[in-house]
Design a protein around this motif. Structure first.
Motif, PDB file in Angstrom:
ATOM      1  N   PHE A  60      -2.745   0.002   4.442  1.00  0.00           N
ATOM      2  CA  PHE A  60      -2.106   1.168   3.843  1.00  0.00           C
ATOM      3  C   PHE A  60      -2.358   2.414   4.690  1.00  0.00           C
ATOM      4  CE2 PHE A  60      -2.224   4.909   1.056  1.00  0.00           C
ATOM      5  CZ  PHE A  60      -0.950   4.858   0.509  1.00  0.00           C
ATOM      6  N   VAL A  61      -3.594   2.608   5.116  1.00  0.00           N
ATOM      7  CA  VAL A  61      -3.934   3.769   5.946  1.00  0.00           C
ATOM      8  C   VAL A  61      -3.123   3.732   7.241  1.00  0.00           C
ATOM      9  CG1 VAL A  61      -5.785   4.908   7.243  1.00  0.00           C
ATOM     10  CG2 VAL A  61      -6.235   4.043   4.933  1.00  0.00           C
ATOM     11  N   ASP A  62      -2.999   2.556   7.872  1.00  0.00           N
ATOM     12  CA  ASP A  62      -2.191   2.415   9.089  1.00  0.00           C
ATOM     13  C   ASP A  62      -0.730   2.761   8.823  1.00  0.00           C
ATOM     14  OD1 ASP A  62      -4.390   1.654  10.593  1.00  0.00           O
ATOM     15  OD2 ASP A  62      -3.964  -0.496  10.453  1.00  0.00           O
ATOM     16  N   HIS A  63      -0.202   2.304   7.698  1.00  0.00           N
ATOM     17  CA  HIS A  63       1.194   2.591   7.371  1.00  0.00           C
ATOM     18  C   HIS A  63       1.425   4.079   7.160  1.00  0.00           C
ATOM     19  CE1 HIS A  63       1.920  -1.804   5.958  1.00  0.00           C
ATOM     20  NE2 HIS A  63       2.023  -1.671   7.267  1.00  0.00           N
ATOM     21  N   VAL A  64       0.469   4.766   6.571  1.00  0.00           N
ATOM     22  CA  VAL A  64       0.589   6.219   6.404  1.00  0.00           C
ATOM     23  C   VAL A  64       0.641   6.877   7.785  1.00  0.00           C
ATOM     24  CG1 VAL A  64      -0.566   8.316   5.586  1.00  0.00           C
ATOM     25  CG2 VAL A  64      -0.467   6.286   4.115  1.00  0.00           C
ATOM     26  N   GLU A  65      -0.223   6.465   8.686  1.00  0.00           N
ATOM     27  CA  GLU A  65      -0.236   7.030  10.044  1.00  0.00           C
ATOM     28  C   GLU A  65       1.060   6.742  10.788  1.00  0.00           C
ATOM     29  OE1 GLU A  65      -3.760   5.462  11.873  1.00  0.00           O
ATOM     30  OE2 GLU A  65      -5.091   6.730  10.672  1.00  0.00           O
ATOM     31  N   GLN A  66       1.656   5.563  10.543  1.00  0.00           N
ATOM     32  CA  GLN A  66       2.899   5.161  11.205  1.00  0.00           C
ATOM     33  C   GLN A  66       4.142   5.659  10.465  1.00  0.00           C
ATOM     34  OE1 GLN A  66       2.515   0.907  11.279  1.00  0.00           O
ATOM     35  NE2 GLN A  66       0.670   0.966  12.548  1.00  0.00           N
ATOM     36  N   ARG A  67       3.949   6.342   9.338  1.00  0.00           N
ATOM     37  CA  ARG A  67       5.020   6.884   8.502  1.00  0.00           C
ATOM     38  C   ARG A  67       5.904   5.781   7.912  1.00  0.00           C
ATOM     39  NH1 ARG A  67       2.744  11.256   7.377  1.00  0.00           N
ATOM     40  NH2 ARG A  67       4.574  12.402   6.849  1.00  0.00           N
ATOM     41  N   LYS A  68       5.274   4.628   7.559  1.00  0.00           N
ATOM     42  CA  LYS A  68       5.979   3.517   6.923  1.00  0.00           C
ATOM     43  C   LYS A  68       5.683   3.548   5.426  1.00  0.00           C
ATOM     44  CE  LYS A  68       5.679   0.238  10.753  1.00  0.00           C
ATOM     45  NZ  LYS A  68       5.142  -1.086  11.142  1.00  0.00           N
ATOM     46  N   LYS A  69       6.705   3.321   4.617  1.00  0.00           N
ATOM     47  CA  LYS A  69       6.535   3.309   3.168  1.00  0.00           C
ATOM     48  C   LYS A  69       5.578   2.195   2.754  1.00  0.00           C
ATOM     49  CE  LYS A  69      11.095   5.139   2.150  1.00  0.00           C
ATOM     50  NZ  LYS A  69      12.368   4.907   1.448  1.00  0.00           N
ATOM     51  N   ASP A  70       4.724   2.510   1.771  1.00  0.00           N
ATOM     52  CA  ASP A  70       3.768   1.522   1.270  1.00  0.00           C
ATOM     53  C   ASP A  70       3.182   2.039  -0.038  1.00  0.00           C
ATOM     54  OD1 ASP A  70       2.187  -0.729   1.099  1.00  0.00           O
ATOM     55  OD2 ASP A  70       0.996  -0.309   2.888  1.00  0.00           O
ATOM     56  N   GLU A  71       2.570   1.154  -0.773  1.00  0.00           N
ATOM     57  CA  GLU A  71       1.859   1.565  -1.986  1.00  0.00           C
ATOM     58  C   GLU A  71       0.678   0.635  -2.225  1.00  0.00           C
ATOM     59  OE1 GLU A  71       4.080   0.092  -5.836  1.00  0.00           O
ATOM     60  OE2 GLU A  71       5.517   1.048  -4.464  1.00  0.00           O
ATOM     61  N   ILE A  72      -0.306   1.183  -2.916  1.00  0.00           N
ATOM     62  CA  ILE A  72      -1.540   0.435  -3.153  1.00  0.00           C
ATOM     63  C   ILE A  72      -2.216   0.975  -4.403  1.00  0.00           C
ATOM     64  CG2 ILE A  72      -3.048   1.936  -1.800  1.00  0.00           C
ATOM     65  CD1 ILE A  72      -4.266  -0.680  -0.636  1.00  0.00           C
ATOM     66  N   ARG A  73      -3.042   0.142  -5.020  1.00  0.00           N
ATOM     67  CA  ARG A  73      -3.851   0.599  -6.149  1.00  0.00           C
ATOM     68  C   ARG A  73      -5.309   0.317  -5.818  1.00  0.00           C
ATOM     69  NH1 ARG A  73      -2.724  -1.319 -12.252  1.00  0.00           N
ATOM     70  NH2 ARG A  73      -3.115  -3.356 -11.360  1.00  0.00           N
ATOM     71  N   VAL A  74      -6.121   1.363  -5.885  1.00  0.00           N
ATOM     72  CA  VAL A  74      -7.561   1.255  -5.654  1.00  0.00           C
ATOM     73  C   VAL A  74      -8.237   1.401  -7.008  1.00  0.00           C
ATOM     74  CG1 VAL A  74      -9.568   2.259  -4.495  1.00  0.00           C
ATOM     75  CG2 VAL A  74      -7.336   2.257  -3.345  1.00  0.00           C
ATOM     76  N   VAL A  75      -9.080   0.427  -7.340  1.00  0.00           N
ATOM     77  CA  VAL A  75      -9.776   0.428  -8.635  1.00  0.00           C
ATOM     78  C   VAL A  75     -11.270   0.536  -8.368  1.00  0.00           C
ATOM     79  CG1 VAL A  75     -10.172  -0.812 -10.788  1.00  0.00           C
ATOM     80  CG2 VAL A  75      -7.978  -1.064  -9.587  1.00  0.00           C
ATOM     81  N   SER A  76     -11.874   1.582  -8.888  1.00  0.00           N
ATOM     82  CA  SER A  76     -13.322   1.772  -8.770  1.00  0.00           C
ATOM     83  C   SER A  76     -13.917   1.676 -10.169  1.00  0.00           C
ATOM     84  CB  SER A  76     -13.642   3.141  -8.184  1.00  0.00           C
ATOM     85  OG  SER A  76     -13.041   3.289  -6.924  1.00  0.00           O
ATOM     86  N   TYR A  77     -15.074   1.067 -10.254  1.00  0.00           N
ATOM     87  CA  TYR A  77     -15.721   0.910 -11.558  1.00  0.00           C
ATOM     88  C   TYR A  77     -16.875   1.896 -11.709  1.00  0.00           C
ATOM     89  CZ  TYR A  77     -13.049  -3.245 -12.650  1.00  0.00           C
ATOM     90  OH  TYR A  77     -12.026  -4.101 -12.959  1.00  0.00           O
TER      91      TYR A  77
END
Length: 151
Positions: A60-77
């Protein structure tokens, strides 16, 4: 006698108004009750430093840098075991962040949304913090997405 009837009608109307207001309040509470969280196999899960699907986060971080659409969910407890959901949707230009802490009985129990320009990596003392940057409404909020500790 008429005075007594007027007085009784007045109190009846007052009681009816109070009941209607109480019912409205109950409905409002129901609207903000958290839904049950069901972990998705694609979620990046941070269980007190033990992170699963970390490669998806790096992608996801790479896609943001490359300006490619993406989505993710981060779950912290939390320490008590409550899931904190952080959904990130990158549309090719901005990251739309939704942080849901409604399942945390000890925290603010809110949903916070913001739009950000990117993600910063901050390396210090054997750990890397991934932080949202250039956000529309930071207001002193912690914009940390994930902390990766070297082992």
């Amino acid at each position: 006698m008429q005075r007594w009837l007027r007085l009784m009608m007045f109190f009846s109307l007052m009681l009816a108004g109070c009941e209607a207001e109480e019912q409205t309040h109950v409905e409002e509470v129901k609207e903000i009750e958290p839904t049950n969280y069901i972990q998705d196999p694609g979620d990046v899960v941070d269980m007190h430093g033990d992170i699963t699907n970390l490669e998806k986060f790096y992608s996801f971080v790479d896609h943001v840098e490359q300006r490619k659409k993406d989505e993710i969910r981060v779950v912290s407890y939390t320490t008590e075991g409550a899931p904190m959901l952080h959904e990130l949707i990158f549309d090719g230009e901005k990251i739309h962040s939704t942080y849901d802490s409604t399942r945390d009985g000890f925290g603010s129990g809110s949903i916070e949304e913001t739009s950000c320009a990117g993600i910063a990596e901050v390396n210090t003392d054997g750990r890397t913090d991934y932080i949202l940057e250039d956000c529309s409404n930071p207001e002193g909020k912690d914009l940390t997405i994930l902390v990766v500790v070297e082992k």
